[in-house]
Design a protein around this motif. Structure first.
Motif, PDB file in Angstrom:
ATOM      1  N   ILE A 277       0.739  -1.135   0.045  1.00 48.36           N
ATOM      2  CA  ILE A 277      -0.229   0.241   0.126  1.00 48.36           C
ATOM      3  C   ILE A 277       0.849   1.373   0.160  1.00 48.36           C
ATOM      4  O   ILE A 277       0.465   1.913  -0.471  1.00 48.36           O
ATOM      5  N   GLN A 278       1.936   1.005   0.170  1.00 46.15           N
ATOM      6  CA  GLN A 278       3.497   2.350   0.200  1.00 46.15           C
ATOM      7  C   GLN A 278       3.661   2.699  -0.869  1.00 46.15           C
ATOM      8  O   GLN A 278       3.896   4.243  -0.855  1.00 46.15           O
ATOM      9  N   GLN A 279       2.920   2.260  -2.191  1.00 45.86           N
ATOM     10  CA  GLN A 279       3.291   2.308  -3.239  1.00 45.86           C
ATOM     11  C   GLN A 279       2.147   2.654  -3.950  1.00 45.86           C
ATOM     12  O   GLN A 279       1.925   3.294  -5.101  1.00 45.86           O
ATOM     13  N   CYS A 280       0.889   2.783  -2.754  1.00 49.56           N
ATOM     14  CA  CYS A 280      -0.253   3.215  -3.505  1.00 49.56           C
ATOM     15  C   CYS A 280      -0.806   5.299  -3.719  1.00 49.56           C
ATOM     16  O   CYS A 280      -1.642   5.674  -3.370  1.00 49.56           O
ATOM     17  N   ASN A 281       0.369   5.975  -3.106  1.00 47.96           N
ATOM     18  CA  ASN A 281       0.307   7.604  -2.891  1.00 47.96           C
ATOM     19  C   ASN A 281       0.108   8.010  -3.887  1.00 47.96           C
ATOM     20  O   ASN A 281       0.671   8.405  -5.050  1.00 47.96           O
ATOM     21  N   THR A 282      -1.063   7.892  -4.773  1.00 48.97           N
ATOM     22  CA  THR A 282      -1.380   8.738  -5.296  1.00 48.97           C
ATOM     23  C   THR A 282      -1.466  10.485  -5.582  1.00 48.97           C
ATOM     24  O   THR A 282      -1.627  11.285  -6.572  1.00 48.97           O
ATOM     25  N   PHE A 283      -1.790  10.710  -4.158  1.00 48.13           N
ATOM     26  CA  PHE A 283      -1.860  12.072  -4.150  1.00 48.13           C
ATOM     27  C   PHE A 283      -0.999  12.720  -4.382  1.00 48.13           C
ATOM     28  O   PHE A 283      -0.719  14.174  -4.279  1.00 48.13           O
ATOM     29  N   ASN A 284       0.682  12.145  -4.514  1.00 48.68           N
ATOM     30  CA  ASN A 284       1.594  13.078  -4.737  1.00 48.68           C
ATOM     31  C   ASN A 284       2.496  12.934  -6.050  1.00 48.68           C
ATOM     32  O   ASN A 284       2.643  11.689  -5.966  1.00 48.68           O
ATOM     33  N   GLY A 285       2.408  13.855  -6.115  1.00 47.89           N
ATOM     34  CA  GLY A 285       3.405  13.613  -7.999  1.00 47.89           C
ATOM     35  C   GLY A 285       1.957  13.740  -8.554  1.00 47.89           C
ATOM     36  O   GLY A 285       0.553  12.807  -8.755  1.00 47.89           O
ATOM     37  N   PRO A 286       2.206  13.101  -9.940  1.00 49.65           N
ATOM     38  CA  PRO A 286       1.283  12.959 -11.577  1.00 49.65           C
ATOM     39  C   PRO A 286       0.898  11.718 -10.907  1.00 49.65           C
ATOM     40  O   PRO A 286       1.597  11.117 -10.307  1.00 49.65           O
ATOM     41  N   VAL A 287       0.268  10.980 -11.500  1.00 50.74           N
ATOM     42  CA  VAL A 287      -0.825  10.432 -11.779  1.00 50.74           C
ATOM     43  C   VAL A 287      -0.925   9.239 -12.683  1.00 50.74           C
ATOM     44  O   VAL A 287      -1.251   8.916 -12.778  1.00 50.74           O
TER      45      VAL A 287
END
Length: 287
Positions: A277-287
């Motif tokens: 889940i640490q790889q699921c940070n969609t709020f940081n950087g481009p999506v």
């Protein structure tokens, strides 16, 4: 998909019509900003227009779902839903335990036509959704037929992906991400649009669904050839660009709420391949 291997959840409810979650509706014409945010969240869950919740009959807002009726559930469908939900309970309980946290299982309400929830009244037109107010997932099983006929996504794993995506929203709620998103909105961040909070939130739920798929496969070894492809196809079919192009022939990124087909596939794969889940940070950087 050998879904019979899944643990069987005891948290699936069959709505008997006229009640559901029993929470306050959105009617009365005096909805506050909090209600509007939750209303939007309901519509964003699976690409439906959130305003449909305010106009379910006769052009007037409804406090109660007018077409609610007892849900008729095939025993095999019930077992499928129970075992998929049960697999999410086991997987997320293990993940939370690894973080030193306790995971609280959501309830899943099977309804037909319409349902009352702690977030208000909703009709089948909204599609599957999660209500943070009562921590329940709401699903009309007729959506599975729509998934196959309208979105050309058949197969058990495609249907399991739908449930896992909604559970992903429950995970976000448990982790405090909903609260953070609301705070960011109050501070001026935009919800809609290709780079908006809604897209980022939905793509993270896709990534969490991929994490579930990875971890559950390690434990149960229940996937069969073609299963992953069916889930990826489902993610592709419900991208904002694909749906808009199908509905109106043009794509309007400023109105995106879920992300493009490419993005939805990408983030599901991120979770599926890494199981982290640490790889699921969609709020940081481009999506």
């Amino acid at each position: 998909m050998d879904w019979q291997k899944g643990e069987e959840s005891q948290n699936v409810e069959v709505d008997q019509g006229g009640g559901g979650g029993g929470g306050r509706g959105f009617g009365g014409g005096r909805m506050g900003i909090g209600g509007l945010i939750i209303l939007a969240l309901l519509g964003w869950i699976f690409f439906k227009n959130p305003l449909a919740l305010l106009n379910q009959g006769g052009g007037q807002p409804n406090t109660y779902a007018p077409t609610s009726q007892p849900a008729q559930v095939d025993p095999q469908q019930m077992e499928f839903v129970r075992r998929v939900l049960g697999s999410t309970e086991k997987t997320w309980s293990d993940i939370f335990a690894g973080m030193g946290r306790t995971y609280t299982d959501p309830k899943l309400d099977l309804f037909s036509g319409g349902v009352n929830t702690a977030c208000g009244a909703a009709s089948t037109a909204v599609g599957p959704f999660y209500c943070p107010g009562d921590q329940k997932i709401y699903l009309d099983l007729n959506f599975f037929r729509e998934l196959e006929t309208r979105f050309h996504s058949s197969g058990d794993f495609a249907r399991a992906y739908v449930i896992a995506h909604e559970v992903g929203h429950h995970v976000q709620n448990q982790l405090g991400i909903f609260a953070k998103t609301s705070q960011m909105q109050r501070q001026g961040a935009r919800m809609e649009g290709a780079d908006g909070l809604s897209v980022r939130q939905e793509l993270q739920a896709d990534c969490f669904a991929g994490v579930w798929a990875n971890r559950t496969q390690q434990r149960l070894q229940w996937l069969q050839p073609g299963d992953v492809e069916s889930a990826l196809n489902a993610a592709s079919q419900i991208g904002d660009d694909t749906l808009q192009r199908e509905a109106r022939g043009t794509v309007v990124p400023d109105s995106f709420t879920h992300g493009t087909s490419e993005q939805r596939v990408k983030w599901f794969k991120v979770g599926l391949q890494g199981g982290d889940i640490q790889q699921c940070n969609t709020f940081n950087g481009p999506v």
